[in-house]
Design a protein around this motif. Structure first.
Motif, short mmCIF file in Angstrom:
data_model
loop_
_atom_site.label_atom_id
_atom_site.label_comp_id
_atom_site.label_asym_id
_atom_site.label_seq_id
_atom_site.Cartn_x
_atom_site.Cartn_y
_atom_site.Cartn_z
N SER A 41 0.83 -1.20 0.00
CA SER A 41 0.00 0.00 0.00
C SER A 41 0.87 1.26 0.00
O SER A 41 0.60 2.21 -0.73
N ALA A 42 1.92 1.26 0.81
CA ALA A 42 2.82 2.41 0.88
C ALA A 42 3.53 2.61 -0.45
O ALA A 42 3.71 3.74 -0.90
N LYS A 43 3.91 1.52 -1.08
CA LYS A 43 4.59 1.60 -2.38
C LYS A 43 3.64 2.18 -3.43
O LYS A 43 4.04 3.01 -4.24
N ALA A 44 2.37 1.76 -3.39
CA ALA A 44 1.38 2.28 -4.33
C ALA A 44 1.12 3.77 -4.08
O ALA A 44 0.99 4.55 -5.01
N ASP A 45 1.09 4.17 -2.80
CA ASP A 45 0.87 5.58 -2.46
C ASP A 45 2.01 6.44 -2.96
O ASP A 45 1.79 7.54 -3.46
N VAL A 46 3.24 5.96 -2.86
CA VAL A 46 4.40 6.72 -3.31
C VAL A 46 4.38 6.87 -4.82
O VAL A 46 4.62 7.95 -5.35
N GLU A 48 1.80 6.86 -6.77
CA GLU A 48 0.71 7.75 -7.16
C GLU A 48 1.06 9.20 -6.89
O GLU A 48 0.63 10.10 -7.59
N ALA A 49 1.84 9.45 -5.84
CA ALA A 49 2.18 10.80 -5.45
C ALA A 49 3.24 11.42 -6.35
O ALA A 49 3.31 12.63 -6.49
#
Length: 54
Positions: A41-46, A48-49
């Motif tokens: 999830s953190a990897k996906a958030d990064v 996307e950002a």
């Protein structure tokens, strides 16, 4: 899995000698799965950002 968990709880709470295990304990398995999901999830958030570089 239930029997394994009950065995681990007996070891912990009654101070019994731990049995040999070939892999992660029943208590460690959900923690490892949770950490894997959080990392994904953190990897996906990064990703996307960050703006795409053309």
């Amino acid at each position: 899995m239930w029997a394994e968990l009950m065995g681990e709880l007996r070891e912990i709470h009654l101070g019994l000698k731990p049995k040999r295990r070939t892999g992660p304990s029943v208590g460690e398995r959900p923690q490892a799965a949770y950490e894997k999901v959080v990392a994904k999830s953190a990897k996906a958030d990064v990703s996307e950002a960050q703006p795409a570089i053309a």
